[in-house]
Design a protein around this motif. Structure first.
Motif, PDB file in Angstrom:
ATOM      1  N   CYS A 258       2.029  -3.113   5.961  1.00 28.50           N
ATOM      2  CA  CYS A 258       3.315  -2.605   6.405  1.00 28.50           C
ATOM      3  C   CYS A 258       4.048  -2.395   5.417  1.00 28.50           C
ATOM      4  CB  CYS A 258       4.009  -3.521   7.488  1.00 28.50           C
ATOM      5  SG  CYS A 258       3.050  -3.857   8.885  1.00 28.50           S
ATOM      6  N   PHE A 259       4.120  -3.275   4.189  1.00 29.61           N
ATOM      7  CA  PHE A 259       5.278  -3.113   3.252  1.00 29.61           C
ATOM      8  C   PHE A 259       4.694  -2.765   1.641  1.00 29.61           C
ATOM      9  CE2 PHE A 259       7.223  -5.419   6.650  1.00 29.61           C
ATOM     10  CZ  PHE A 259       8.458  -4.528   6.946  1.00 29.61           C
ATOM     11  N   GLY A 260       3.312  -2.551   1.531  1.00 28.78           N
ATOM     12  CA  GLY A 260       2.594  -2.554   0.407  1.00 28.78           C
ATOM     13  C   GLY A 260       2.772  -3.350  -0.631  1.00 28.78           C
ATOM     14  N   SER A 261       3.392  -2.595  -1.661  1.00 28.84           N
ATOM     15  CA  SER A 261       3.433  -3.345  -3.061  1.00 28.84           C
ATOM     16  C   SER A 261       4.701  -4.226  -2.878  1.00 28.84           C
ATOM     17  CB  SER A 261       3.819  -2.250  -4.270  1.00 28.84           C
ATOM     18  OG  SER A 261       4.728  -1.496  -4.074  1.00 28.84           O
ATOM     19  N   ILE A 262       5.630  -4.072  -2.046  1.00 29.82           N
ATOM     20  CA  ILE A 262       6.819  -5.129  -1.860  1.00 29.82           C
ATOM     21  C   ILE A 262       6.117  -6.448  -1.584  1.00 29.82           C
ATOM     22  CG2 ILE A 262       8.791  -5.848  -0.658  1.00 29.82           C
ATOM     23  CD1 ILE A 262       9.449  -2.821  -0.180  1.00 29.82           C
ATOM     24  N   THR A 263       5.185  -6.488  -0.729  1.00 32.61           N
ATOM     25  CA  THR A 263       4.601  -7.635  -0.290  1.00 32.61           C
ATOM     26  C   THR A 263       3.784  -8.283  -1.380  1.00 32.61           C
ATOM     27  OG1 THR A 263       4.434  -6.951   2.134  1.00 32.61           O
ATOM     28  CG2 THR A 263       3.028  -8.724   1.419  1.00 32.61           C
ATOM     29  N   THR A 264       2.995  -7.332  -2.238  1.00 31.67           N
ATOM     30  CA  THR A 264       2.127  -7.548  -3.188  1.00 31.67           C
ATOM     31  C   THR A 264       2.899  -8.578  -4.287  1.00 31.67           C
ATOM     32  OG1 THR A 264       0.566  -5.866  -3.010  1.00 31.67           O
ATOM     33  CG2 THR A 264       0.765  -6.975  -5.330  1.00 31.67           C
ATOM     34  N   CYS A 265       4.117  -8.025  -4.731  1.00 36.68           N
ATOM     35  CA  CYS A 265       4.861  -8.362  -5.598  1.00 36.68           C
ATOM     36  C   CYS A 265       5.710  -9.788  -5.112  1.00 36.68           C
ATOM     37  CB  CYS A 265       6.160  -7.551  -6.022  1.00 36.68           C
ATOM     38  SG  CYS A 265       5.624  -6.076  -6.871  1.00 36.68           S
ATOM     39  N   VAL A 266       5.992  -9.886  -3.897  1.00 37.95           N
ATOM     40  CA  VAL A 266       6.454 -11.212  -3.339  1.00 37.95           C
ATOM     41  C   VAL A 266       5.388 -12.212  -3.312  1.00 37.95           C
ATOM     42  CG1 VAL A 266       7.402 -12.386  -1.151  1.00 37.95           C
ATOM     43  CG2 VAL A 266       8.203 -10.300  -1.916  1.00 37.95           C
ATOM     44  N   TYR A 267       4.255 -11.850  -2.933  1.00 42.11           N
ATOM     45  CA  TYR A 267       3.151 -12.637  -3.123  1.00 42.11           C
ATOM     46  C   TYR A 267       2.906 -13.276  -4.373  1.00 42.11           C
ATOM     47  CZ  TYR A 267      -1.177 -15.155  -1.369  1.00 42.11           C
ATOM     48  OH  TYR A 267      -2.201 -16.024  -1.249  1.00 42.11           O
ATOM     49  N   ILE A 268       2.594 -12.368  -5.200  1.00 38.63           N
ATOM     50  CA  ILE A 268       2.352 -12.804  -6.708  1.00 38.63           C
ATOM     51  C   ILE A 268       3.414 -13.834  -7.289  1.00 38.63           C
ATOM     52  CG2 ILE A 268       2.034 -12.035  -9.008  1.00 38.63           C
ATOM     53  CD1 ILE A 268       0.489  -9.625  -7.687  1.00 38.63           C
ATOM     54  N   THR A 269       4.819 -13.492  -6.861  1.00 35.34           N
ATOM     55  CA  THR A 269       5.846 -14.058  -7.653  1.00 35.34           C
ATOM     56  C   THR A 269       5.769 -15.404  -7.050  1.00 35.34           C
ATOM     57  OG1 THR A 269       7.146 -11.916  -7.535  1.00 35.34           O
ATOM     58  CG2 THR A 269       8.142 -14.120  -7.804  1.00 35.34           C
ATOM     59  N   ILE A 270       5.423 -15.651  -5.633  1.00 36.38           N
ATOM     60  CA  ILE A 270       5.502 -17.040  -5.036  1.00 36.38           C
ATOM     61  C   ILE A 270       4.352 -17.905  -5.652  1.00 36.38           C
ATOM     62  CG2 ILE A 270       4.440 -18.200  -3.089  1.00 36.38           C
ATOM     63  CD1 ILE A 270       6.112 -15.983  -1.503  1.00 36.38           C
ATOM     64  N   GLN A 271       2.876 -17.191  -5.833  1.00 30.70           N
ATOM     65  CA  GLN A 271       1.913 -18.011  -6.641  1.00 30.70           C
ATOM     66  C   GLN A 271       2.279 -18.431  -8.088  1.00 30.70           C
ATOM     67  OE1 GLN A 271      -0.608 -18.611  -4.441  1.00 30.70           O
ATOM     68  NE2 GLN A 271       0.560 -17.293  -3.049  1.00 30.70           N
ATOM     69  N   LEU A 272       3.073 -17.576  -8.653  1.00 33.52           N
ATOM     70  CA  LEU A 272       3.368 -17.790 -10.144  1.00 33.52           C
ATOM     71  C   LEU A 272       4.434 -18.882 -10.098  1.00 33.52           C
ATOM     72  CD1 LEU A 272       3.678 -14.193 -11.473  1.00 33.52           C
ATOM     73  CD2 LEU A 272       1.969 -16.155 -12.131  1.00 33.52           C
ATOM     74  N   SER A 273       5.248 -18.675  -9.005  1.00 28.27           N
ATOM     75  CA  SER A 273       6.437 -19.672  -8.849  1.00 28.27           C
ATOM     76  C   SER A 273       5.688 -21.359  -8.718  1.00 28.27           C
ATOM     77  CB  SER A 273       7.428 -19.636  -7.932  1.00 28.27           C
ATOM     78  OG  SER A 273       6.626 -19.898  -6.368  1.00 28.27           O
ATOM     79  N   ARG A 274       4.383 -21.385  -8.208  1.00 32.15           N
ATOM     80  CA  ARG A 274       3.836 -22.610  -7.763  1.00 32.15           C
ATOM     81  C   ARG A 274       3.036 -23.120  -9.275  1.00 32.15           C
ATOM     82  NH1 ARG A 274       1.052 -20.780  -2.378  1.00 32.15           N
ATOM     83  NH2 ARG A 274       2.778 -21.022  -1.066  1.00 32.15           N
TER      84      ARG A 274
END
Length: 247
Positions: free
Chosen positions: A204-220
């Protein structure tokens, strides 16, 4: 006999690569080359921004995988020029290289780099993690701003006149890359419910979701973690540190 995961992935990306190749050839013959100013509508421009932001994490993975910088550069040029056709070709190549033992856990071994090109431990891991977080957060905000701006200036994207042959081809290209990212998300998530939610958001939201997901993974990641461990689910991270390289 149940089909193995590695066989399923080979078939999946073989079909998707063939689909993209046929789409590309058909669109060129039916609508001409894409290098025309009349094709670059506001929503086409927004779609291209969305597309190339999704290419960034795939390109980063290719750089990590390749032991030779020249070869990595050539793959990235192909990703930029041929999009998901290159994505499918590269993933298929990695799947074909798997040994019988590695095929038991194909996604982990496809993601993992066995090269020693970064065998020296980097003393600036923390700054690399922070830079990656900032980059993907900024890319997510860029796409969000692009989406809002295009909605306000050009209206809804759900209009028949917007779906030209090259827009259709671009959307197919975009969603094949989304499929590759979705396979990674499904591997990463321990719960299928969570994985399905993230995949729906990707659709639904394309690369916005991609960036949010990767940022969350990096924050861990901790300050001691190299960036590449974000590729792996938590259960595989210790093994990836011993087998992989440090960046």
């Amino acid at each position: 006999m149940a089909i193995s995961l590695v066989t399923f992935l080979r078939i999946l990306f073989g079909i998707l690569g063939s689909l993209m190749l046929l789409t590309l050839v058909y669109t060129i013959f039916s609508d001409g080359l894409p290098f025309r100013t009349d094709l670059l509508t506001p929503w086409m421009a927004a779609t291209l921004v969305d597309f190339y932001i999704n290419v960034v994490p795939i390109a980063a993975w290719v750089i990590y995988k390749e032991s030779n910088w020249i070869r990595a550069g050539l793959w990235i040029v192909l990703l930029i020029c041929l999009g998901s056709l290159t994505t499918c070709g590269y993933i298929l190549l990695q799947l074909m290289k798997l040994s019988t033992k590695e095929s038991e856990d194909p996604i982990y071994h496809v993601l993992l780099c066995h090269s020693n090109k970064y065998s020296v431990v980097d003393k600036h891991r923390q700054s690399h993690v922070l830079i990656a977080r900032v980059v993907f957060a900024a890319l997510g905000l860029l796409m969000l701003g692009t989406l809002i701006y295009t909605l306000l200036t050009d209206g809804s994207p759900f209009r028949k006149e917007l779906f030209t042959p090259w827009m259709d081809a671009t959307l197919i290209d975009f969603y094949i890359n989304v499929t590759a990212l979705s396979v990674w998300v499904a591997y990463k998530e321990s719960s299928w419910v969570t994985a399905v939610v993230w995949i729906i958001l990707l659709i639904c939201f394309g690369s916005i979701t991609t960036c949010v997901y990767i940022t969350i993974q990096l924050s861990r990641l901790t300050c001691q973690d190299p960036i590449y461990v974000a590729l792996f689910k938590s259960g595989d991270r210790a093994e990836s540190r011993s087998e992989g390289v440090l960046i």
